[in-house]
Design an enzyme around this catalytic site. Structure first.
Site, PDB file in Angstrom:
ATOM      1  N   THR A   1      18.479  94.807  67.164  1.00 47.38           N
ATOM      2  CA  THR A   1      19.415  95.208  68.215  1.00 47.38           C
ATOM      3  C   THR A   1      18.635  95.858  69.346  1.00 47.38           C
ATOM      4  O   THR A   1      17.767  96.698  69.119  1.00 47.38           O
ATOM      5  CB  THR A   1      20.485  96.178  67.687  1.00 47.38           C
ATOM      6  OG1 THR A   1      21.284  95.504  66.709  1.00 47.38           O
ATOM      7  CG2 THR A   1      21.403  96.647  68.810  1.00 47.38           C
TER       8      THR A   1
ATOM      9  N   PHE B   1      18.664  98.280  72.473  1.00 50.86           N
ATOM     10  CA  PHE B   1      19.391  99.451  72.959  1.00 50.86           C
ATOM     11  C   PHE B   1      18.881  99.837  74.343  1.00 50.86           C
ATOM     12  O   PHE B   1      17.667  99.789  74.603  1.00 50.86           O
ATOM     13  CB  PHE B   1      19.200 100.635  72.019  1.00 50.86           C
ATOM     14  CG  PHE B   1      19.870 100.488  70.679  1.00 50.86           C
ATOM     15  CD1 PHE B   1      21.140 101.006  70.452  1.00 50.86           C
ATOM     16  CD2 PHE B   1      19.234  99.833  69.636  1.00 50.86           C
ATOM     17  CE1 PHE B   1      21.758 100.871  69.221  1.00 50.86           C
ATOM     18  CE2 PHE B   1      19.841  99.696  68.389  1.00 50.86           C
ATOM     19  CZ  PHE B   1      21.106 100.220  68.180  1.00 50.86           C
TER      20      PHE B   1
END
Length: 286
Positions: free
Chosen positions: A181, A183
């Site tokens: 992921t 960020f």
């Protein structure tokens, strides 16, 4: 407090409970001693920065398997925040239960719907365990410990297991190990937070073009004509204007570099609106 990665005393907001992957991202960006603020929702997280309750926020923007987090793209348009950094976090899902509970006793696994979907092979191999959607990965661990039911488990990261005194029953149960992921670190324009420079820079922008044939092609040509690498493009609907879109674009380089500066000026001549969301150190690919 001062930490090893920045000279700022930044308090960073994140969505979820303590031990969430977002909190891991915050510490990855700002250091292990960073003060964090847990928020129930993305709206609350953005609001905490806008109000000054937190100096910055760490927001998931895309997952390598699940795709973009559209809510956070929309919130970027609603708030006057600047992207000052980014990081990629490896998402390793674990089945987490009360201490001493074996896998054979577990009947329910609670977690965020995206996490559950990324562990389908595990559920197929363990049909006696029912997937139960919850609002947060780490929050599911917290709930399992508070409720004390030996039949309940959660799917979350190892940090959550450590924080809540839980036990990892099965590690790395995600379907695909290439699960990351990305960020973004967001702050108010007047906030000064220093991050370690990686050498490479990235710039994020959002723009709108007239709803006419070829307008997007001509807009993107300002980058290709100058050999500027476009690393991501995302479209989001414009509220109140059906079938019209804003385009979010990530490009290599800093907005003040002459080549990119000229490209952005050229883009401004052919768009209805353009906003630079920030130039920041580019995360290392993992």
């Amino acid at each position: 407090m001062t930490d090893e990665k920045t000279n700022s005393t930044a308090r960073v907001a994140f969505q979820g409970e303590r031990g969430a992957f977002s909190e891991d991202a915050a510490r990855q960006l700002l250091g292990s001693n960073t003060e964090t603020l847990a928020c129930r929702s993305f709206d609350e997280m953005f609001g905490a920065v806008a109000s000054g309750e937190a100096a910055c926020a760490v927001a998931p923007i895309e997952n390598s398997l699940a795709g973009s987090v559209h809510k956070n793209y929309d919130l970027l348009m609603e708030h006057n925040l600047t992207i000052i950094g980014e990081t990629n976090v490896r998402i390793a899902h674990n089945l987490i239960a009360l201490p001493g509970v074996p896998l054979a006793e577990i009947r329910r696994a609670h977690s965020h719907p995206v996490a559950l979907a990324q562990c389908e092979k595990f559920f197929r191999n363990h049909p006696q365990i029912e997937a139960r959607p919850a609002y947060d990965t780490a929050g599911s661990v917290k709930t399992v410990i508070e409720n004390g039911d030996r039949g309940d488990a959660a799917i979350a990261g190892a940090t959550a297991a450590r924080i809540y005194g839980a036990q990892i029953v099965a590690a790395n149960i995600e379907d695909n190990a290439q699960n990351f992921t990305r960020f973004l670190l967001l702050a108010r324009p007047d906030e000064s937070i220093q991050l370690a420079e990686s050498g490479e820079r990235k710039t994020s922008i959002v723009f709108r073009v007239a709803n006419k044939p070829g307008s997007l092609f001509r807009a993107l040509a300002v980058f290709s004509l100058r050999d500027i690498d476009m690393t991501k493009i995302e479209s989001r609907p414009i509220e109140g204007r059906p079938w019209e879109y804003s385009f979010y674009l990530d490009v290599a380089g800093d907005q003040h570099e002459p080549k990119l500066e000229r490209a952005l000026a050229h883009l401004g001549e052919m768009t209805e609106s353009i906003r630079v969301l920030g130039s920041y150190p580019r995360a290392k690919e993992q």
